[in-house]
Design an enzyme around this catalytic site. Structure first.
Site, short mmCIF file in Angstrom:
data_model
loop_
_atom_site.label_atom_id
_atom_site.label_comp_id
_atom_site.label_asym_id
_atom_site.label_seq_id
_atom_site.Cartn_x
_atom_site.Cartn_y
_atom_site.Cartn_z
N ASP A 1 -17.21 44.08 29.97
CA ASP A 1 -16.86 45.14 29.00
C ASP A 1 -16.04 46.21 29.69
O ASP A 1 -16.24 46.50 30.86
CB ASP A 1 -18.13 45.80 28.45
CG ASP A 1 -18.95 44.83 27.68
OD1 ASP A 1 -20.20 44.88 27.81
OD2 ASP A 1 -18.37 44.01 26.96
N ASP B 1 -18.16 60.34 25.77
CA ASP B 1 -17.99 60.89 24.42
C ASP B 1 -17.45 59.83 23.47
O ASP B 1 -17.84 59.78 22.30
CB ASP B 1 -17.15 62.18 24.40
CG ASP B 1 -16.00 62.19 25.36
OD1 ASP B 1 -15.72 61.13 25.96
OD2 ASP B 1 -15.36 63.23 25.49
N GLU C 1 -15.63 64.56 15.22
CA GLU C 1 -14.77 65.44 16.00
C GLU C 1 -13.78 64.62 16.85
O GLU C 1 -12.72 65.10 17.19
CB GLU C 1 -15.67 66.28 16.90
CG GLU C 1 -15.01 67.42 17.58
CD GLU C 1 -15.48 67.53 19.01
OE1 GLU C 1 -16.56 68.10 19.22
OE2 GLU C 1 -14.78 67.03 19.90
N GLU C 2 -14.14 63.38 17.18
CA GLU C 2 -13.28 62.56 18.04
C GLU C 2 -12.20 61.80 17.27
O GLU C 2 -11.38 61.13 17.86
CB GLU C 2 -14.13 61.55 18.82
CG GLU C 2 -15.07 62.16 19.83
CD GLU C 2 -14.34 62.79 21.02
OE1 GLU C 2 -13.20 62.42 21.32
OE2 GLU C 2 -14.93 63.70 21.63
N ASP D 1 -20.43 65.57 15.56
CA ASP D 1 -19.84 65.83 16.88
C ASP D 1 -20.63 64.92 17.83
O ASP D 1 -21.79 65.19 18.13
CB ASP D 1 -20.05 67.32 17.24
CG ASP D 1 -19.50 67.66 18.62
OD1 ASP D 1 -19.07 66.74 19.34
OD2 ASP D 1 -19.51 68.86 18.96
N LEU E 1 -20.56 64.10 21.02
CA LEU E 1 -21.05 64.65 22.29
C LEU E 1 -20.54 66.07 22.40
O LEU E 1 -19.33 66.30 22.54
CB LEU E 1 -20.56 63.79 23.46
CG LEU E 1 -21.58 63.62 24.57
CD1 LEU E 1 -22.90 63.08 24.05
CD2 LEU E 1 -21.05 62.69 25.62
N ASP E 2 -21.45 66.99 22.29
CA ASP E 2 -21.11 68.41 22.35
C ASP E 2 -21.38 68.91 23.76
O ASP E 2 -22.43 68.61 24.33
CB ASP E 2 -21.97 69.15 21.33
CG ASP E 2 -21.74 70.65 21.39
OD1 ASP E 2 -20.61 71.09 21.14
OD2 ASP E 2 -22.69 71.38 21.72
N GLU F 1 -19.71 71.39 13.82
CA GLU F 1 -20.56 72.21 14.68
C GLU F 1 -21.21 73.37 13.90
O GLU F 1 -22.43 73.56 13.96
CB GLU F 1 -19.73 72.76 15.85
CG GLU F 1 -19.24 71.65 16.76
CD GLU F 1 -18.20 72.07 17.81
OE1 GLU F 1 -18.27 71.57 18.94
OE2 GLU F 1 -17.30 72.86 17.50
P1 AHG Z 1 -17.12 69.77 22.65
O1 AHG Z 1 -17.61 69.34 23.98
O2 AHG Z 1 -17.74 69.01 21.51
O3 AHG Z 1 -15.62 69.82 22.54
O4 AHG Z 1 -17.62 71.27 22.36
C1 AHG Z 1 -17.52 72.27 23.33
C2 AHG Z 1 -17.73 73.56 22.67
C3 AHG Z 1 -19.18 74.01 22.50
O5 AHG Z 1 -20.15 73.11 22.78
C4 AHG Z 1 -19.30 75.21 23.40
O6 AHG Z 1 -20.10 76.16 22.77
C5 AHG Z 1 -17.89 75.68 23.60
O7 AHG Z 1 -17.08 74.56 23.42
C6 AHG Z 1 -17.66 76.26 24.96
O8 AHG Z 1 -16.38 76.77 25.00
P2 AHG Z 1 -15.83 77.66 26.23
O9 AHG Z 1 -15.73 76.73 27.38
O10 AHG Z 1 -14.51 78.14 25.71
O11 AHG Z 1 -16.81 78.78 26.44
MN MN Z 2 -18.78 70.34 20.26
MN MN Z 3 -17.63 66.91 21.10
#
Ligand code: AHG
Ligand code: MN
Ligand code: MN
Length: 336
Positions: free
Chosen positions: A66, A72, A95-96, A117, A119-120, A281
Site C-alpha cells: 500500500d 490527515d 475540510e480536506e 474536519d 484531523l484538527d 470547526e
Molecule cells: P487544521 O489542522 O484542521 O487545519 O486546523 C488548525 C487550526 C486549529 O486547530 C487551531 O486552533 C488553529 O488552526 C491554530 O492556528 P494558529 O497556528 O494560527 O494559531
Molecule cells: Mn481544524
Molecule cells: Mn484539519
C-alpha cells in the site's frame, strides 16, 4: 481504587437514547455507530504516528504494497469510506476536499448530511501533541437522491448532532444530539468507548484564556484591550487569567469545556475573516459548548445563527464560559 457505579459503552448509551424516541427508525443511531468505528480506525493510526519514520513515509510503498498516506488524508478517507457504507448519509463534505465528496450511487439514500474536519491540529502531529477530529450532522433538506450543496449549507442551529474525538493522553469521544453533552473515554484494551463524563456543564466563568497571542499586532484595538484586561491584576475578579494555547482547536476547546474560560480566534490583518472554518470547526464546537451551558459568537452574532454561503467559509470565533464570552462581547462592541 474507587469503582465506577456503572460501565456504559458508547453504543449502549446511543441505543438507550434512541429508546426515548419510540418512533426512531434507528438510522440516526446507526450513523453514530459508524462514526465510533471511524474514530477507532483513525485512533489506531494516530497512535502509531511516531512510527512513520521507522515504517516509511508518505508516497512510499509499505510492506503490504500500500502507498502510505499522510495522517490527515488517511483520516479523511477512513471517515468518508466508513460513513458511505453506513448507508445513512446523502451528502458529505470535509475540510480536506474542495467540494462535496462524491457519494457512490448505491449509498445515496440516507437522511443525513455529514461535515467534518478529519484531523484538527495537524501541524502538531510530528510533535506528539493532542490532535482531533470534528463532526457536524444535519438532516437533509432535499427530498431524495444524492444530497446537494443546499443540504450541506445549513445554518448551525439546524445541526442534529455534533461532536469531536480528541486523541490526547487518552482518546475521548464527546458528542451532543441536542440533549446535553456526553463524553466517553476509549479503553484501548477492549476497543470500547466508556462513559466517563455524563452531561458535561461548562463553568459559568473560568480562569484561562486561549488565543494565538503572537498575532497581537495584527488584532483590532478592542481585542487588544480585552486581552490586556484579562492580564490585569484584580484578585476579586480572578485576574490575571492564565494563558493556555495548544494550537489544536479540539484540545483548546476541550480544556475550555471542562475547566471554563474562553478560546478565541479573532479576525486579524492576516485573516480578515478569521481563520477557523464555520462548517467543519466552529458550528459543531458552538453546538457542543452551548449544549453545555456556554456561548459561542463571532463578535457580532451567535455562531449558530450565521447563514453560510460556502463550504470553506471562515469566521472569527469567541467560545467558552458564558460570563467570559459576554465580557469579551462588551469589549468587541466598544468603538475601535
Ligand atoms: P487544521 O489542522 O484542521 O487545519 O486546523 C488548525 C487550526 C486549529 O486547530 C487551531 O486552533 C488553529 O488552526 C491554530 O492556528 P494558529 O497556528 O494560527 O494559531
Ligand atoms: Mn481544524
Ligand atoms: Mn484539519
Amino acid at each position: 481504587m474507587v469503582s465506577n457505579p456503572k460501565i456504559m459503552t458508547l453504543e449502549r448509551f446511543i441505543r438507550e437514547q434512541e429508546e426515548k424516541f419510540p418512533s426512531a427508525s434507528g438510522e440516526f443511531s446507526n450513523m453514530l455507530f459508524a462514526l465510533t468505528l471511524a474514530a477507532k480506525l483513525v485512533w489506531r493510526e494516530v497512535s502509531k504516528a511516531g512510527l512513520v519514520n521507522i515504517l516509511g513515509t508518505t508516497d512510499q510503498v509499505n510492506v503490504s504494497g500500500d502507498i502510505l498516506k499522510k495522517l490527515d488524508l488517511f483520516a479523511d478517507e477512513t471517515i468518508y469510506k466508513t460513513m458511505f457504507y453506513s448507508g445513512n448519509i446523502c451528502a458529505m463534505a470535509s475540510e480536506e476536499s474542495n467540494g462535496l465528496i462524491e457519494i457512490p450511487k448505491k449509498c445515496d439514500s440516507g437522511k443525513y448530511v455529514l461535515l467534518f474536519d478529519p484531523l484538527d491540529g495537524s501541524s502538531n502531529i510530528d510533535a506528539n501533541i493532542t490532535i482531533g477530529t470534528i463532526f457536524s450532522i444535519f438532516k437533509r433538506v432535499t427530498p431524495s437522491g444524492v444530497g446537494t450543496l443546499e443540504d450541506c449549507l445549513q445554518t448551525g442551529y439546524n445541526q442534529v448532532a455534533a461532536g469531536y474525538i480528541i486523541y490526547g493522553t487518552s482518546t475521548m469521544f464527546i458528542y451532543t444530539t441536542g440533549n446535553g453533552v456526553h463524553g466517553f473515554t476509549l479503553d484501548p484494551s477492549v476497543g470500547e468507548f466508556l462513559l466517563s463524563n455524563e452531561n458535561i456543564r461548562i463553568p459559568s466563568k473560568g480562569k484561562m484564556y486561549s488565543i494565538n497571542e503572537g498575532n497581537y499586532n495584527y488584532w483590532s484595538p478592542p481585542i487588544q484591550r480585552y486581552i490586556k484586561y484579562l492580564k490585569e491584576i484584580d484578585n476579586p475578579s480572578g485576574r490575571p487569567y492564565s494563558l493556555r494555547y495548544i494550537g489544536t482547536m479540539v484540545g483548546d476547546v476541550h480544556r475550555t469545556l471542562l475547566y471554563g474560560g474562553i478560546f478565541m480566534y479573532p479576525a486579524d490583518k492576516k485573516n480578515p475573516d478569521g481563520k477557523l472554518r464555520l462548517m467543519y470547526e466552529c458550528n459543531p464546537m458552538a453546538f457542543i459548548v452551548e449544549q453545555a451551558g456556554g456561548k459561542a459568537i463571532n463578535g457580532k452574532q451567535r455562531i449558530l445563527d450565521i447563514t453560510p454561503n460556502s463550504l470553506h467559509q471562515q469566521t472569527p470565533i469567541f467560545i467558552g464560559s458564558s460570563e467570559d464570552v459576554t465580557k469579551c462581547q462588551e469589549f468587541l462592541s466598544s468603538p475601535e
